[in-house]
Design a protein around this motif. Structure first.
Motif, mmCIF file in Angstrom:
data_model
loop_
_atom_site.group_PDB
_atom_site.id
_atom_site.type_symbol
_atom_site.label_atom_id
_atom_site.label_comp_id
_atom_site.label_asym_id
_atom_site.label_seq_id
_atom_site.Cartn_x
_atom_site.Cartn_y
_atom_site.Cartn_z
ATOM 1 N N ARG A 100 0.829 -1.209 0.000
ATOM 2 C CA ARG A 100 0.000 0.000 0.000
ATOM 3 C C ARG A 100 0.858 1.250 0.000
ATOM 4 O O ARG A 100 0.576 2.218 -0.720
ATOM 5 C CB ARG A 100 -0.920 -0.007 1.221
ATOM 6 N N LYS A 101 1.894 1.244 0.803
ATOM 7 C CA LYS A 101 2.786 2.403 0.884
ATOM 8 C C LYS A 101 3.462 2.663 -0.458
ATOM 9 O O LYS A 101 3.558 3.806 -0.921
ATOM 10 C CB LYS A 101 3.835 2.179 1.970
ATOM 11 N N GLN A 136 1.165 4.142 -3.268
ATOM 12 C CA GLN A 136 0.877 5.564 -3.183
ATOM 13 C C GLN A 136 1.770 6.375 -4.113
ATOM 14 O O GLN A 136 1.410 7.473 -4.522
ATOM 15 C CB GLN A 136 1.046 6.044 -1.739
ATOM 16 N N LYS A 137 2.915 5.838 -4.450
ATOM 17 C CA LYS A 137 3.846 6.540 -5.338
ATOM 18 C C LYS A 137 3.556 6.258 -6.816
ATOM 19 O O LYS A 137 3.547 7.167 -7.630
ATOM 20 C CB LYS A 137 5.283 6.142 -4.998
ATOM 21 N N PRO A 187 -1.341 6.139 -7.135
ATOM 22 C CA PRO A 187 -2.011 6.754 -5.976
ATOM 23 C C PRO A 187 -3.525 6.632 -5.992
ATOM 24 O O PRO A 187 -4.158 6.715 -4.937
ATOM 25 C CB PRO A 187 -1.567 8.223 -6.058
ATOM 26 N N ASN A 188 -4.124 6.430 -7.158
ATOM 27 C CA ASN A 188 -5.581 6.351 -7.255
ATOM 28 C C ASN A 188 -6.106 4.921 -7.301
ATOM 29 O O ASN A 188 -7.316 4.706 -7.449
ATOM 30 C CB ASN A 188 -6.068 7.120 -8.486
#
Length: 452
Positions: A63-64, A67-68, A71-72
């Motif tokens: 998940r982390k 995000q990069k 992100p959507n």
């Protein structure tokens, strides 16, 4: 097809035990980008508007990372690994939103080409309910075979279940699939687990759709597109293929690579036409090069912007925050970090420039360093336009070297220098005739005494 909505479901829950790594398999990088992010980029390039990542092992880390690079994207956790169809159904919440097209891909196939996905979507637009992406490996042993009759795909047969005649088929399952959104959940929900492993296999929807009279077809992608990564040797193979593609792309766009096989790009490298790159050059993340630059051999760059007609190297290191303006030069065995080298300025030999500005047409002599760090904080050095800094000088920041000033070689400067001034920061030379001979004789006598 551009008006059709599309969801890409990317399966990224595998543990990747053969990678022998604490890092989730799909986060291992190709060209500085996690392999699953390459799959995301291909899906987006094929027109996919939304993404669903099915994750499992290392969910928080995934998940982390997502995000990069996405992100959507919605993330869905496959709590138990009960087969590929079960994994896809973990994203039921996204699939049920009513997309025209559903693309299903694996996060460990970083070389998938967007064109292969676009062709599969086109088949959906033409009326197919299920489209399986196939490929022709050099040796089909171990792959599921695509069984076709009358131009339609009737089954995907695992090798252990193939007849001798079916084993001769060279057209194999690449794992990627496109499914019409109107049929996706109905087909997936009909997949059973009456097999040796009691798992729910995505490939079963081919026969399920066929039995319902739906149109099922296969399309063909390149072998490279289907290449899955299971261990570090395969990771290196995929890196090599990606680099070969990128080098060819660069050369066809007007970049000269003298020894292409020795140049390494990152996924985001931008390099302009008429740039010449000599052998053994590494482009790390975040490098942008304009037209007409020359990058000499054995240079290493990360996070640097290089304007037109600049010259770098050989053996130069450009670190993040480097900004070379038009016709600037950073020569051999120099390092630049978080600094601007303005138009026509020269940083020629054995020099470190960090947290600084080098003004236009300034000349930095060999062995010069900006002393920018006191062990706790960084400080800025400002070198004015047309300044001349003599060799072996140390500029102790914070300090300003004025425009047109001249710094004597061997200086250690701790105070700013005004425009057009001459600055010395060294002890006065003293010469004592004959003293050198006296010292040599004294040292020789002491050395002889120690040998007795």
């Amino acid at each position: 097809m551009s008006q059709r909505s599309c969801l890409s479901v990317i399966l990224a829950a595998g543990e990747g035990t053969r990678m022998k790594s604490a890092l989730p398999k799909v986060l291992h990088p190709i060209a500085g980008l996690p392999m699953v992010a390459h799959v995301v980029k291909a899906a987006e390039a094929a027109g996919s508007g939304d993404l669903a990542l099915v994750i499992g092992h290392g969910a928080d880390e995934m998940r982390k990372a997502a995000q990069k690079f996405a992100p959507n994207a919605e993330t869905f956790v496959q709590e138990k690994r009960l087969g590929t169809a079960h994994a896809v159904l973990a994203a039921r919440g996204a699939i049920s939103k009513g997309y025209d097209d559903i693309l299903v891909m694996f996060g460990d196939t970083p070389l998938i080409e967007p064109e292969a996905l676009a062709v599969a979507r086109q088949k959906l637009a033409e009326g197919a309910a299920v489209v399986v992406v196939g490929f022709r490996p050099p040796n089909p042993t171990g792959y599921g075979r695509l069984i076709e009759k009358g131009g339609r795909l009737v089954a995907i047969r695992e090798e252990k279940d193939c007849s001798d005649e079916e084993k001769k088929i060279g057209f194999c399952n690449a794992g990627m699939m496109a499914v019409a959104g109107r049929s996706a959940l109905e087909l997936l929900d009909k997949v059973g687990n009456a097999n040796a492993k009691s798992e729910f296999y995505l490939t079963d929807i081919v026969e399920i759709a066929g039995a319902k009279g739906l149109d099922v077809v296969a399309t063909e992608a390149s072998f490279e597109s289907a290449l899955g990564i299971n261990n570090r040797a395969e990771l290196a193979e995929a890196e090599g293929i990606w680099q070969a593609r990128r080098r060819r792309e660069a050369m066809l766009s007007g970049v000269t690579l003298i020894a292409p096989e020795t140049v390494y790009f990152s996924h985001d490298t931008e390099i302009g036409a008429d740039t010449v790159v000599e052998p053994n050059v590494w482009f790390g993340l975040g490098v942008k090069i304009s037209t007409g630059a020359t990058i000499h051999a054995f240079s290493h760059m990360t996070g640097a912007t290089i304007a037109e007609n600049c010259e770098v190297g050989p053996f130069a290191r450009l670190r993040p925050g480097t900004d070379l303006r038009k016709k600037a030069k950073v020569g051999n065995f120099c390092e630049v970090k978080q600094a601007t080298v303005e138009e026509g300025a020269k940083v020629n030999h054995l020099t470190y420039i960090g947290d600084a500005r080098v003004g236009a047409a300034a000349n930095i002599g060999a062995g010069t360093i900006t002393c920018n760090y006191d062990g706790y904080s960084k400080f800025f050095t400002d070198i004015g336009e047309g300044a001349f800094v003599g060799s072996n000088s140390s500029l102790v920041a914070p300090i300003t070297i004025g425009k047109g000033s001249y710094i004597a070689s061997g200086s250690v400067l701790t105070e700013s220098v005004p425009d057009d001034a001459l600055a010395f920061g060294r002890a006065r030379q003293k010469t004592i005739p004959g003293k050198g001979k006296e010292i040599r004789e004294r040292f020789a006598s002491a050395a002889a005494a120690r040998k007795k």
